[in-house]
Design an enzyme around this catalytic site. Structure first.
Site, PDB file in Angstrom:
ATOM      1  N   ASP A   1      23.761 -25.975 107.046  1.00 16.21           N
ATOM      2  CA  ASP A   1      24.656 -27.103 107.239  1.00 16.21           C
ATOM      3  C   ASP A   1      23.811 -28.375 107.110  1.00 16.21           C
ATOM      4  OD1 ASP A   1      26.975 -28.348 107.668  1.00 16.21           O
ATOM      5  OD2 ASP A   1      27.208 -27.802 109.760  1.00 16.21           O
TER       6      ASP A   1
ATOM      7  N   GLU B   1      -9.864  -9.966 112.458  1.00 14.99           N
ATOM      8  CA  GLU B   1      -9.952 -10.208 113.898  1.00 14.99           C
ATOM      9  C   GLU B   1     -10.899  -9.197 114.553  1.00 14.99           C
ATOM     10  OE1 GLU B   1      -8.624 -12.890 114.611  1.00 14.99           O
ATOM     11  OE2 GLU B   1      -6.716 -13.124 113.591  1.00 14.99           O
TER      12      GLU B   1
ATOM     13  N   HIS C   1      25.253 -29.256 116.715  1.00 13.79           N
ATOM     14  CA  HIS C   1      24.353 -28.102 116.639  1.00 13.79           C
ATOM     15  C   HIS C   1      23.110 -28.524 115.855  1.00 13.79           C
ATOM     16  CE1 HIS C   1      26.640 -28.027 112.911  1.00 13.79           C
ATOM     17  NE2 HIS C   1      25.752 -27.237 112.378  1.00 13.79           N
ATOM     18  N   HIS C   2      22.011 -27.835 116.075  1.00 15.89           N
ATOM     19  CA  HIS C   2      20.708 -28.175 115.473  1.00 15.89           C
ATOM     20  C   HIS C   2      20.098 -29.460 116.048  1.00 15.89           C
ATOM     21  CE1 HIS C   2      21.930 -25.076 112.796  1.00 15.89           C
ATOM     22  NE2 HIS C   2      22.096 -25.742 111.684  1.00 15.89           N
TER      23      HIS C   2
ATOM     24  N   ASN D   1      -5.375  -1.011 106.067  1.00 13.50           N
ATOM     25  CA  ASN D   1      -6.508  -0.658 106.940  1.00 13.50           C
ATOM     26  C   ASN D   1      -6.119  -0.770 108.413  1.00 13.50           C
ATOM     27  OD1 ASN D   1      -6.385  -3.413 107.071  1.00 13.50           O
ATOM     28  ND2 ASN D   1      -8.384  -3.787 106.145  1.00 13.50           N
TER      29      ASN D   1
ATOM     30  N   GLY E   1      -4.239  -2.768 110.416  1.00 11.38           N
ATOM     31  CA  GLY E   1      -4.252  -3.915 111.330  1.00 11.38           C
ATOM     32  C   GLY E   1      -5.083  -5.085 110.872  1.00 11.38           C
TER      33      GLY E   1
ATOM     34  N   GLY F   1      -6.172 -21.010 106.547  1.00 17.66           N
ATOM     35  CA  GLY F   1      -6.284 -19.642 107.030  1.00 17.66           C
ATOM     36  C   GLY F   1      -5.086 -19.112 107.799  1.00 17.66           C
TER      37      GLY F   1
ATOM     38  N   ASP G   1      -2.337  -5.136 105.280  1.00 16.59           N
ATOM     39  CA  ASP G   1      -1.089  -4.670 105.886  1.00 16.59           C
ATOM     40  C   ASP G   1      -0.675  -5.548 107.077  1.00 16.59           C
ATOM     41  OD1 ASP G   1      -3.272  -3.748 107.324  1.00 16.59           O
ATOM     42  OD2 ASP G   1      -2.459  -1.755 107.690  1.00 16.59           O
TER      43      ASP G   1
ATOM     44  N   GLU H   1      12.295 -20.040 105.914  1.00 22.02           N
ATOM     45  CA  GLU H   1      11.734 -21.343 105.562  1.00 22.02           C
ATOM     46  C   GLU H   1      10.213 -21.356 105.508  1.00 22.02           C
ATOM     47  OE1 GLU H   1      14.207 -20.968 107.759  1.00 22.02           O
ATOM     48  OE2 GLU H   1      15.869 -22.236 107.078  1.00 22.02           O
TER      49      GLU H   1
END
Lengths: 597, 597
Positions: free
Chosen positions: B56, B506, B144-145, B500, B502, B443, B473, B79
């Site tokens: 909208d 990290e 709304h929004h 792999n 995960g 990143g 993945d 988005e």
């Protein structure tokens, strides 16, 4: 003293106690880390699940979360979904809050829409952002996840727009008090709060002394003199109305938790009571003095007639947004309206700041009981499911929602996506003790999917019934991956996917036959297999093409057991919409200017 | 006058022309709508695709987009993905820009992270937000929004943090000039710009007069006196270096498009040239004076040695972020460095504001040609793919990337997700005329998937080669739905999913065996069927478990034809990471404080 007064007095004393210890600069033995202090506070507030994703800058704190005995790390597929999940969780756990953990920059900024939605719809969320160390925040090196121009504060500046309180922890001396302030603000205001937690502060040792004093979300007390005057005014108005009072329950009755107070008021006074779409399920919809959903000019005619005929409307926690008020078409005068809010009261044209409903309602109940007999004389329309007269096997919106109404059971948690679902479901009754979740005000499509994850986890905590989601195919595409997290957590929601080939709500607003409202069709019934349940050990999926197939499924014992996650693809016509949506779209169209002059 | 000077003079004249017409308040015949004016400008800038979602407040403008002969509405799944797609599109179309259309509040806020990433990484994006009508923006109803407290400007306040220019269209008189200013700023600064387009302004009629004068992204001219001095200083330094000059090409050489100028400089001067990870592919990696990728202390030893031995380093468009510089371990002195930037120059310690490289480089080339013979004497290491000595059939990171290097062809567009992919791919050579896309600075994981959609559309426009994505993945789960949009658009990317289990990046930063770095395993090879290609008419999916299977696939003719979208699930060990990532993580670990003292 009443039970409520005792609780209030206790909360005020505790706050003063914490303030005194802060002003005195009391240090105590440094026996807990900042990270564990925060977790201990959340544990006290009954937080059992934390949502978010791992990322550089929050991994150290995540060690503490993973090792915590009572708080479980959910680990979402993305941050927007995680923020929706935190919101859904909070809605099913009054008195507690949703907690979202993200990383600096990239992580937190993916969740802005979710947090802004919780702000608009008043849901208490703590957003913890794992941030670079305090020394990096001062020297501002060109780290990944920064903007390249040393504006380390840019993300916080953005979040100031969408949170009620922000704390940027920078030293251990003030950390505990800042955490306590932030959590209290979140609870009292029922809005999200924001916190940056630098990597090096997580393991700094501080005193746990403050933890002995619990935090409370009870609002500050009303001024007794003003409050007494307000009560007097209201009683006079009610008396003058001579039985013609109607109560209209709205969003903030849930958001600022006056559900118990309100039920007592209603039961003792016999006042006829109606609800807005956002107030749905606050009052059990089978209650005999409950008349149904009022949405201004697009209400069912008998409801509109009755409510608008009242001499006095007592509005509880009103939030008159376009979609919650039939595009601002309430038809009763301000002069005959009393509005109770969380932080102010309005009697006709007079405003009373800082007179909040949490403490006001019980006092009103005591005074208004006297009018119960006069009120009882006023008839209330019966709110029931109305089936259409149709001779088609196509699953119509008009038939689907009453059918669902009969499928619901007490204690179900029912979530509807913005669109045909939220508009269609409003006008059918829910069983008592059920919970209704929808973003009728913020209206971010895709919200319901993340929200269902959080709601289902909270429902499991509270040992509630089934969690049932209604989501359109268009909306589900936005946030689909979070179904996988439900499988991973071994949750058992029932997910109805309304397959109507795109954005039907938009079609009714504008561009009915436009391509931009189409979507690419997915194989919904195979989705859960791909999202991690290849052998269907944790889920079953179904497609229903007509009324007969849906009715058969709803009568099926395996389905009714709901001992696995279940996805039901419901084939519907792309131009079919609930009548409430069609009417709303027509009203919106008058204010939007989508076509050339 | 040289061709470049002519273009520059023309651009300056055009800008003055537009300013004059604005100052004179020239109106002209009102023959075009505001919406179509905007589209005409985008069309002039070679924009062929627009990304985003209907909502909208933007539906009216979408009618114009859908009806436009040259601009195609993509229609994304969400988005954030759309903003990533706009970014990828812009990176493959120098001189043009990415365009994102969202709706007010809910839509735009879902894209904040994507836009902030384009800001940090300097990618020109126009973000158009369909906003409530101008009268609603003044009266501020509870639509709304919105946030519920009449702060209609809150979203714009947030976006001011992440865009270089903002225009809030509120009347038709100034609309055309505001659009032109915004587009020019976006092009010149190579950053995102933000615009609110109220529903009622879309169809207002204005004059098309300004469209006759084209917009240009050429930067403003350098001050000739200062520029002459700068050139003199640089030439003196180069002369003193006596053949010991090395060029280091970085991010802004691409972002502020001096690729052609730079190639001419390199070819005519025989200067040895190296690249940072973010400057990869600016100089063809098979060029005989090209020595490979410099990443400070984690460079290949022979590259590090050679570059750091230079008497003078000429840095072009440097962006010394942690991941782009081996955690700030450059080892050559500032006193022996010349930095050329888009909007300033630095010679040793002296800064020259407003002397930009676009115009400076060609003039330097003319002067530095004289030193070509001396430079040619300096040897440059050969940058080639190095295969490991391994006796395992497991697909190792060390083996995978050189293998891919041999698979690449000229004109391929190659996208690597942040993580093992971006770190692994950096150290293998690409063929000439290939394009490399990665978010090495910002990143944000998940970026590469949306980006691939945009890049593939731009590559189709430009008739480039294959679009090839490498994504883990874990990252793919964040933005997976955008693969569906690739199917819908009948694009034919090759998507390598590094399975792999995960978040391996990290794991190397912290929490190697922690559960929070695991993900739920999906059936990747069945994914595209569910996302809309049930009968595999538009795609084929593969799983390769070992070196033999991958090698066989890479030799397979059907696969090599790439006449469908192809997804290849590559099974890898969860603890295996490219050596560059391992080294980077070790350096980062020293600055992050993830463990108790």
């Amino acid at each position: 003293m009443s039970e409520q007064t005792v609780a209030n007095t206790r909360a005020q004393m505790d706050r003063l106690q914490l303030e005194v210890s802060e002003l005195k600069g009391q240090k105590g033995v440094e026996d807990i880390t900042v990270g564990d202090y925060l977790l201990a506070r959340l544990d006290q507030l009954q937080v059992t699940n934390m949502f978010g994703l791992p990322g550089d800058f929050n991994l150290g704190f995540l060690d503490l979360v993973e090792d915590h005995p009572n708080i479980h790390w959910v680990g979402n597929c993305n941050e927007l979904n995680a923020s929706y999940a935190a919101d859904g969780y909070a809605r099913v756990k009054p008195g507690s809050m949703g907690v979202l953990l993200t990383t600096f920059g990239v992580g937190e900024l993916s969740a802005v829409n979710g947090i802004a939605g919780s702000y608009a719809e008043m849901v208490p969320i703590l957003h913890i952002v794992g941030a670079p160390s305090t020394s990096q925040q001062l020297s501002k090196p060109l780290l990944h996840h920064t903007l390249g121009d040393a504006r380390y504060e840019a993300y916080a500046r953005a979040y100031e727009q969408f949170t009620c309180c922000q704390k940027y922890l920078m030293n251990k001396e003030t950390a505990a008090a800042e955490i306590d302030h932030l959590l209290t603000e979140i609870l009292v205001k029922a809005r999200p709060g924001y916190m940056t937690l630098p990597t090096n502060l997580v393991f700094e040792k501080i005193s746990s002394e403050r933890l002995r004093t619990p935090l409370s979300g009870l609002p500050p007390p009303n001024d007794p003199e003003v409050e007494a005057h307000v009560i007097e005014e209201i009683v006079a108005k009610v008396k003058a109305a001579n039985g013609g009072v109607a109560v209209l329950v709205d969003a903030c009755a849930v958001r600022h938790d006056v559900v118990a107070e309100l039920k007592e008021l209603i039961e003792k006074t016999h006042l006829p009571v109606y609800s807005t779409p956002m107030g749905k399920t606050v009052i059990p919809e089978n209650y005999d003095r409950y008349g149904g959903i009022y949405i201004g000019s697009i209400s069912r005619p008998e409801i509109r007639e009755k409510l608008e005929a009242a001499s006095l409307v007592l509005s509880i926690g009103g939030l008159r947004s376009d979609y919650n008020s039939g595009n601002f078409t309430y038809n009763f005068p301000v002069s005959h309206t009393i509005e109770l809010h969380s932080d102010h009261t309005k009697i006709a044209y007079a405003q009373y700041p800082a007179i909040g409903m949490k403490q006001l309602i019980p006092k009103l109940t005591a005074k208004l009981e006297a009018f119960a007999a006069a009120q009882q004389a006023i008839a209330v329309p019966k709110f029931d499911a109305v089936f259409p007269k149709e001779d088609t096997e196509i699953i119509s919106q008009a038939w689907f929602w009453p059918t669902m109404s009969e499928f619901f059971k007490p204690h179900d948690v029912i979530i509807a996506e913005t669109g045909t679902a939220s508009f269609g479901i409003t006008n059918v009754p829910f069983p008592p003790e059920s919970i209704f979740i929808a973003q009728i005000f913020w209206g971010s499509i895709g919200y319901s999917v993340g929200s269902t994850l959080g709601a289902a986890l909270a429902a499991r905590d509270r040992k509630l019934g089934r969690t049932i989601l209604f989501v359109g195919d268009g909306s589900l595409q936005l946030t689909v991956q979070e179904l996988s997290t439900m499988l991973r957590m071994e949750l058992k929601p029932i997910v109805f996917v309304l397959n109507n080939n795109g954005y039907t709500i938009e079609r009714w607003l504008h561009g009915k036959e436009r391509k931009y409202n189409d979507i690419f069709p997915w194989a919904w019934a195979d989705l859960l297999k791909v999202l991690g349940d290849k052998e269907e050990k944790r889920s079953t999926s179904y497609t229903v093409n007509n009324k007969k197939e849906l009715s058969a499924l709803l009568a099926d014992e395996t389905f009714l057991r709901a001992d696995k996650m279940q996805l039901v693809e419901v084939m519907m016509d792309q131009f079919d919409a609930p009548v409430t949506l069609v009417n709303q779209a027509e009203l919106s169209g008058k204010t939007n200017a989508y076509t050339p002059k």
